[in-house]
Design an enzyme around this catalytic site. Structure first.
Site, PDB file in Angstrom:
ATOM      1  N   ALA A 130       0.699  -1.185   0.123  1.00  8.72           N
ATOM      2  CA  ALA A 130      -0.015  -0.191   0.304  1.00  8.72           C
ATOM      3  C   ALA A 130       0.883   1.141  -0.178  1.00  8.72           C
ATOM      4  CB  ALA A 130      -0.932   0.238   1.447  1.00  8.72           C
ATOM      5  N   GLY A 143       0.431  -5.190   0.796  1.00 10.66           N
ATOM      6  CA  GLY A 143      -0.921  -5.381  -0.019  1.00 10.66           C
ATOM      7  C   GLY A 143      -0.138  -6.027  -1.071  1.00 10.66           C
ATOM      8  N   GLU A 197      -0.893  -9.627  -1.013  1.00 12.48           N
ATOM      9  CA  GLU A 197      -2.433  -9.419  -1.213  1.00 12.48           C
ATOM     10  C   GLU A 197      -3.079  -9.592  -2.087  1.00 12.48           C
ATOM     11  OE1 GLU A 197      -2.590  -6.136   2.750  1.00 12.48           O
ATOM     12  OE2 GLU A 197      -2.951  -7.932   3.581  1.00 12.48           O
TER      13      GLU A 197
END
Ligand code: 3HC
Ligand code: NAI
Length: 697
Positions: free
Chosen positions: A63, A107, A110
């Site tokens: 992120a 992220g 992910e």
């Protein structure tokens, strides 16, 4: 679709490329771009599968961390997060293959987990490093990862945050294939082979039974409490993975979101994000143009193979830079080399280094009792005994021997770099490289700028620090520079508190409980009390008469109690360096108290922590005002990387700002009333407190 994400094609395979330099973070526009590209692949009947890849040096590194600060400061509304995009990828009726190079972190991993398959280049790394920012994975990493890699691996990765290499990722099921050679071509070939999508969230077979998982969670919690003492996020990450084993996927991601939110708004997370950006901020030197030429460092030389010289040589050869190592005698050389050899042997026996790598590193060190070969070095580091006379003699010699463009660096911990440079004909190439012990391990390198150090020498030092796997922080020239200058009042206050009534153990425990790697008195025993004692004696003439002096440590030294090396200092030590209270120390303390006519009083841990830490902060404010430290964050980074200050407190200046500078200032004023002029508040602190500002505001 945005410019940050593009869709191209290779036959019937769509290629979705994320291009958000430098690290392809999931900044606004990137998730939306991926979602739009998936929609397009699904809608295009001529495409049967997709490859998701990152442009440039890495896959998605996570992120966008800058966004977190905007959310917690209320500047930006918290969004639903990445889930809708990840579901879109996972629910795609056409297979999506993720191609990983560089780092798929946070992220990024992910996103990869939501893809149906993952391939990676051999040097790729995957990880869930969120705990290093005081948060937990927030886009189902704690839920999909245990389903892919098993509970034990997911706990290890989510709670400790360390990266996992491609081979390990393949072995545990995170990656399906390693691609040697061209990653994109390999990923396209892989996509052409796969028949159907495969949803990670539906692959529950690795979750195992509750009873079998319990010991995994218990062991991880115990290890996290020990290894990551004082930090909450690792424990909460374990809770989130545990939820994956007990709840449905949908309930699990709701639980993860609750925990993520709680962690994101914590003081721990704000401090650790400050530490993350701080380590990168210190590399930026105001007034030093980015394009300043750096000198190539291919060969190094070190003079002095004692505690520091040996460690410095190791730091260089660990980075692949060959080193000439000089000592005064064969005997000293053999001693120095055998310490280096022992250190490498220890790394080999603990499995951290292969025997071949250790031998290769040893072979890069050329020992000598002369300056032979020093004329070839691009940099020479001086690490002889601390003493101005000797340093000047050595620098006069180095100046004669070194190539005219070679850098001359001193590892002095306290001495005046300008005076050392004055012993040369070329002070522009002299600079301080203050390593910390053990120099092959500690990440901090204070780079001390002399008044004539050239921009090229400074820029090269900053670049070199990174190559040596150090965090280089540029500081000004004064006694003790930044780190040791602040450390002096910090330790002095600890001794004053003992004089007033605290026990050494109480002091050390209070600071340890605050989060310091070690208390100030135990640290003294480890580093050697005689070092500071010698310095105090050398500078005694500069002390102002009538100003309070800390006495006990001098007494300990007078009795030959130098700390761990003499098995006695503030504590006594057995052969295994186990620390024990010593009645002899109590006797010495009593004697000093009697001499000072001090009636010991009960002192609270709160007072101990405030006095010791605020003495650091007050001196930090002076150093800042004098320009010795460039920014408050530089002081924070120095203390977190060199002095064991806990990252979840963000460094001393961050900590003070989080308490509130007004409160800190008022407390310091109170200490001044009680203890006199050593507590005079720094003018900068006074001003900022009155203006209601923080240090870097
Ligand atoms: N967000 C924003 N900026 C980032 C970033 C990120 N995730 N990662 C790196 N950057 C910035 C750095 O601040 C630096 O900026 P600067 O040049 O202005 O100083 C620049 O990118 C380059 O970074 P490095 O100097 O660190 O480059 P390296 O090549 O040495 O290292 C890296 C690359 C290994 C990716 C390292 O930057 C890194 O570890 N980044 C953080 C990774 C991370 O923590 N990811 C998880 C984020 S939290 C998350 O994903 C939550 C999720 O679960 C929802
Ligand atoms: P040390 O005593 O372990 O080693 C110094 C070495 O220098 C000795 O082996 C000695 O034989 C050698 N030496 C002396 N004169 C020499 C010469 N003319 N040529 C070549 N070698 C010579 O000392 P240590 O601890 O390694 O300190 C070295 C320097 O590093 C000092 O300036 C010290 O202030 C600084 N320093 C020390 C730290 C520590 O924790 N020990 C931390 C940071 C800096």
């Amino acid at each position: 679709m945005s410019d940050l994400v593009t869709l191209t094609r290779d036959g019937d395979i769509g290629i979705i490329t994320v291009d958000n330099p430098p690290v392809n973070a999931l900044s606004p526009g990137v998730p939306e771009g991926i979602a739009a590209a998936i929609d397009q692949v699904v809608a295009d009947s001529s495409l049967r599968a997709a490859v998701l890849i990152g442009a440039g040096r890495t896959f998605i590194a996570g992120a966008d961390i800058k966004e977190f600060g905007k959310i917690t400061s209320g500047q930006k509304k918290r969004e639903i997060g990445l889930h809708p995009v990840l579901f879109k990828i996972e629910d795609s009726p056409k297979p999506v293959v993720c191609a990983i190079h560089g780092t798929a972190f946070g992220g990024g991993l992910e996103v990869a987990q939501a893809c149906h398959y993952r391939v990676a280049s051999p040097t790729a790394q995957v990880g869930q490093p969120e705990v290093k920012l005081g948060i937990i994975p927030g886009a189902a990493g704690t839920q999909r990862l245990p389903r892919l890699a098993g509970v034990a691996k997911a706990v290890e990765m989510c709670a400790f945050g360390d990266p996992v290499g491609a081979a390990d990722a393949l072995a545990c099921g995170i990656v399906d294939r390693i691609i040697e050679g061209d990653l994109l071509a390999g990923a396209i070939a892989f996509a052409a082979e796969v028949k159907a999508p495969r949803k990670s969230r539906e692959r529950g077979s690795k979750l195992g039974h509750a009873a079998a998982n319990e010991p995994i969670f218990a062991a991880a919690r115990e290890q996290a409490r020990k290894k990551l003492r004082g930090k909450n996020a690792p424990l909460r990450a374990i809770d989130a993975v545990e939820a994956a084993t007990k709840l449905s996927f949908e309930e699990g991601i709701r639980e993860e979101a609750r925990i993520f939110e709680e962690c994101l708004f914590s003081a721990e997370s704000k401090a650790m994000i400050h530490a993350f950006f701080g380590e990168r901020e210190v590399a930026k030197i105001p007034g030093l143009p980015k394009e300043t030429a750096t000198l190539p460092i291919r060969k190094a030389a070190v003079t002095g193979a004692g505690t520091m010289g040996g460690g410095i040589a190791m730091a260089y050869v660990n980075a692949g830079i060959p080193v000439r190592l000089k000592e005064v005698s064969e005997e000293a050389l053999i001693r120095g080399l055998s310490t280096i050899r022992k250190n490498y042997d220890r790394s080999v026996s603990s499995g951290r280094l292969s025997r071949e790598a250790a031998e290769q590193r040893m072979s890069l060190i050329t020992p000598s009792t002369t300056y032979d070969g020093f004329e070839e070095a691009d940099i020479i580091v001086e690490a002889v005994f601390e003493g101005m006379q000797l340093k000047k003699e050595v620098f006069t010699e180095l100046d004669q021997i070194a190539r005219p463009d070679a850098i001359l660096a001193s590892n002095t911990s306290t001495l005046d770099i300008d005076e050392i440079a004055s012993a040369t004909r070329s002070p522009h190439r002299v600079i301080g490289h203050h390593f910390f012990s053990p120099a092959n391990v500690m990440r901090l390198l204070e780079i001390v700028r002399g008044k004539e150090s050239s921009p090229e020498v400074i820029a090269t030092s900053m670049t070199l620090a990174r190559r040596l796997a150090k965090v280089g922080v540029l500081v000004g020239n004064c006694r003790g520079f930044v780190g040791n200058r602040l450390f002096h009042p910090y330790r002095r206050e600890a001794i004053f508190l003992v004089e007033e009534g605290a026990t050494p153990r109480q002091i050390d425990e209070a600071l340890y409980d605050f989060g310091m790697a070690m208390g100030p008195l135990a640290t003294g025993d480890l580093a050697g009390l005689d070092v500071g004692w010698r310095i105090r004696k050398e500078y005694q003439h500069l002390e102002k008469p009538g100003v309070r002096r800390a006495l006990i440590e001098d007494r300990l030294c007078e009795l030959g109690r130098y700390g761990q090396k003499t098995k006695a200092g503030w504590y006594k030590y057995d052969d295994n360096r186990n620390r024990m209270d010593d009645p002899e120390v109590d006797r010495i303390i009593d004697e000093v108290r009697e001499e000072l006519r001090v009636k010991p009083r009960a002192i609270s841990n709160e007072e101990i922590v405030d006095r010791i830490l605020y003495s650091l902060v007050n001196e930090g404010a002076r150093v800042l005002e004098e320009g010795i430290a460039l920014r408050a964050v530089d002081i924070d980074v120095i203390y977190m990387t060199g002095y064991g200050f806990p990252t979840h407190r963000g460094g001393p200046m961050w900590y003070a700002a989080s308490v509130g500078l007004k409160r800190v200032y008022e407390r310091i004023e109170e200490f001044e009333r009680q203890h006199g002029e050593l507590w005079t508040p720094a003018p900068l602190l006074k001003r900022l407190a009155e203006e209601g500002r923080g240090f870097d505001a």
